[in-house]
Write an enzyme that holds these catalytic residues in place. Structure first.
Site, mmCIF file in Angstrom:
data_model
loop_
_atom_site.group_PDB
_atom_site.id
_atom_site.type_symbol
_atom_site.label_atom_id
_atom_site.label_comp_id
_atom_site.label_asym_id
_atom_site.label_seq_id
_atom_site.Cartn_x
_atom_site.Cartn_y
_atom_site.Cartn_z
ATOM 1 N N ARG A 33 0.731 -0.972 0.020
ATOM 2 C CA ARG A 33 -0.055 0.080 -0.087
ATOM 3 C C ARG A 33 0.798 1.382 -0.114
ATOM 4 N NH1 ARG A 33 -3.450 -3.622 -0.426
ATOM 5 N NH2 ARG A 33 -4.846 -4.384 1.370
ATOM 6 N N GLU A 177 -13.491 -14.498 9.921
ATOM 7 C CA GLU A 177 -13.506 -13.976 8.512
ATOM 8 C C GLU A 177 -13.047 -14.864 7.358
ATOM 9 O OE1 GLU A 177 -10.424 -11.002 7.532
ATOM 10 O OE2 GLU A 177 -11.699 -10.149 6.054
ATOM 11 N N LYS A 219 -17.168 -11.896 10.064
ATOM 12 C CA LYS A 219 -16.621 -10.883 9.086
ATOM 13 C C LYS A 219 -16.675 -11.367 7.704
ATOM 14 C CE LYS A 219 -12.908 -7.958 7.915
ATOM 15 N NZ LYS A 219 -11.981 -6.769 8.433
ATOM 16 N N SER A 261 -14.365 -4.685 2.829
ATOM 17 C CA SER A 261 -14.714 -4.217 1.623
ATOM 18 C C SER A 261 -14.084 -4.813 0.464
ATOM 19 C CB SER A 261 -13.998 -2.753 1.730
ATOM 20 O OG SER A 261 -12.646 -2.419 1.898
ATOM 21 N N GLY A 262 -12.878 -5.427 0.664
ATOM 22 C CA GLY A 262 -12.312 -6.498 -0.274
ATOM 23 C C GLY A 262 -12.075 -5.930 -1.798
ATOM 24 N N GLY A 263 -11.830 -4.737 -2.006
ATOM 25 C CA GLY A 263 -11.315 -4.089 -3.127
ATOM 26 C C GLY A 263 -12.478 -3.414 -3.985
ATOM 27 N N ARG A 292 -9.603 -1.055 3.402
ATOM 28 C CA ARG A 292 -9.018 -0.244 2.245
ATOM 29 C C ARG A 292 -10.212 0.985 2.163
ATOM 30 N NH1 ARG A 292 -8.098 -5.033 -1.639
ATOM 31 N NH2 ARG A 292 -8.990 -6.115 0.007
HETATM 32 P P1 13P Z 1 -10.442 -4.763 3.421
HETATM 33 O O1 13P Z 1 -11.754 -3.932 3.803
HETATM 34 O O2 13P Z 1 -9.389 -3.881 2.544
HETATM 35 O O3 13P Z 1 -10.868 -5.847 2.336
HETATM 36 O O4 13P Z 1 -9.884 -5.294 4.626
HETATM 37 C C1 13P Z 1 -10.591 -5.856 5.458
HETATM 38 C C2 13P Z 1 -9.788 -6.960 6.156
HETATM 39 O O5 13P Z 1 -9.490 -6.902 7.555
HETATM 40 C C3 13P Z 1 -9.244 -8.074 5.267
HETATM 41 O O6 13P Z 1 -8.802 -9.000 6.145
#
Ligand code: 13P
Length: 335
Positions: A33, A177, A219, A261-263, A292
């Site tokens: 990042r 998650e 999550k 959010s995953g991108g 992100r």
């Molecule tokens: P993102 O929201 O960027 O996907 O990250 C959340 C997260 O903790 C991924 O493990």
């Protein structure tokens, strides 16, 4: 640790209008990042950047918890206040990422399994002493030709349940998650089927291993078409598919679900969460645990001018927290 205490922490994590800020990137991931915006990946830059995020004025109006990385949990503000204490004093629960990342699953090309169970009990004990009150473990499921396999889903679910049981034993709320990745050209129906199978397996394993759902947070990834799929879905379709998938797999006794959010774009992530809450009442609070989508605008500003843009970057973090907090109530008014 009593069930009541775990349940109380879990409920506080998904308090109305509040969500989680995920700043638990490993040193390698934060390095990527930083590289994208021309910042050197040094310990001091990581510390300073995380201080900017965590000391955002009024953050706790919309943020209930922050997921930290091991290094960050051991770091302090410039004034020497350990981050965990700073958060606690500001009404934000400190959390910690405890998995050690993914590795190729032997015998299953293209699939991953998350590691980090060896020695986890001792690490959790220390994290609790350092102030962490919840812990996250991320399993990664890839969609592709003939994958995911049932084996990949089940071994990841098994590991999630082992970590979750250990967390509860040590007084930490597990934030479980299982992330179904957006990479690929699969359609939204495929994502739905895979997510459904993954959640069934995860809750089956949690049940088998005596994990208390009252003291667990899920999550989840949203049900979305792959990034390269020609047929993209509108906000309503994503919201309806995700909700349907969750309702058919996640027990109502769970205190809450937060999304990664995953991108997705910042605003897409907010719009999807908002739409799901407008479709409520739902069996559980639905909120956010974005990485992100909480940080990328602030990181870009800070990278351009670390001192000059400091306040502006914090204002951006606050604005993202506020918008996502409103979306957690189904009250976001749009950009
Ligand atoms: P993102 O929201 O960027 O996907 O990250 C959340 C997260 O903790 C991924 O493990």
């Amino acid at each position: 640790m009593s069930i009541e205490q775990l349940a109380e922490t879990a409920q506080a994590m998904v308090a109305p209008g509040k969500g989680i800020i995920a700043i638990d990137e490993s040193t390698t991931t934060i390095g990527k990042r930083f590289a994208a915006v021309g910042v050197e990946n040094t310990e001091e830059n990581r510390r300073a950047y995380r201080e900017l995020l965590l000391t955002t004025p009024k953050l706790s109006e919309h943020i209930s918890g922050a997921i930290l990385y091991d290094e960050t949990l051991r770091q302090s503000t410039q004034d020497g206040v350990p981050f965990a204490r700073y958060l606690e004093e500001h009404g934000i629960l400190p959390g910690i990422k405890v998995d050690k990342g993914t590795t190729p699953l032997a015998g299953y090309p293209g699939e991953l399994v998350t590691e980090g169970l060896d020695g986890l009990r001792a690490r959790l004990e220390e994290y609790y002493r350092l102030g962490a009150r919840f812990a996250k473990w991320r399993a990664v499921i890839n969609i592709g030709e003939d994958i995911p396999t049932g084996t990949c889903i089940d071994v990841n679910a098994h590991a999630l349940a082992r970590y979750a049981a250990l967390c509860q034993e040590q007084g930490l709320v597990p934030m479980v998650e299982p992330e179904v990745l957006m990479d690929g050209n699969h359609d939204i129906e495929t994502c739905y089927e895979v997510t459904e199978a993954v959640l069934r397996s995860v809750f089956g394993s949690l049940y088998d291993q005596n994990v208390l759902l009252e003291g667990t947070i899920l999550k989840a990834s949203m049900v979305l078409p792959g990034k390269d799929c020609e047929e993209q879905a509108d906000v309503q379709e994503v919201a309806e598919s995700t909700l349907m998938c969750l309702k058919s797999t996640v027990p109502a006794i769970l205190p809450g679900i937060v999304f990664l959010s995953g991108g997705q774009g910042d605003e897409d992530a907010t719009a999807h969460l908002d739409a799901m809450n407008r479709l409520g009442p739902n069996p559980w609070p639905l909120s956010f645990s974005y990485g992100r989508a909480m940080q990328q605008a602030a990181l870009a500003l800070w990278a351009k001018d670390m001192a000059g843009n400091y306040r502006k970057a914090q204002e951006t973090v606050y604005a993202r927290a506020r918008d996502n907090g409103l979306a957690a109530l189904g009250q976001w008014k749009g950009a």
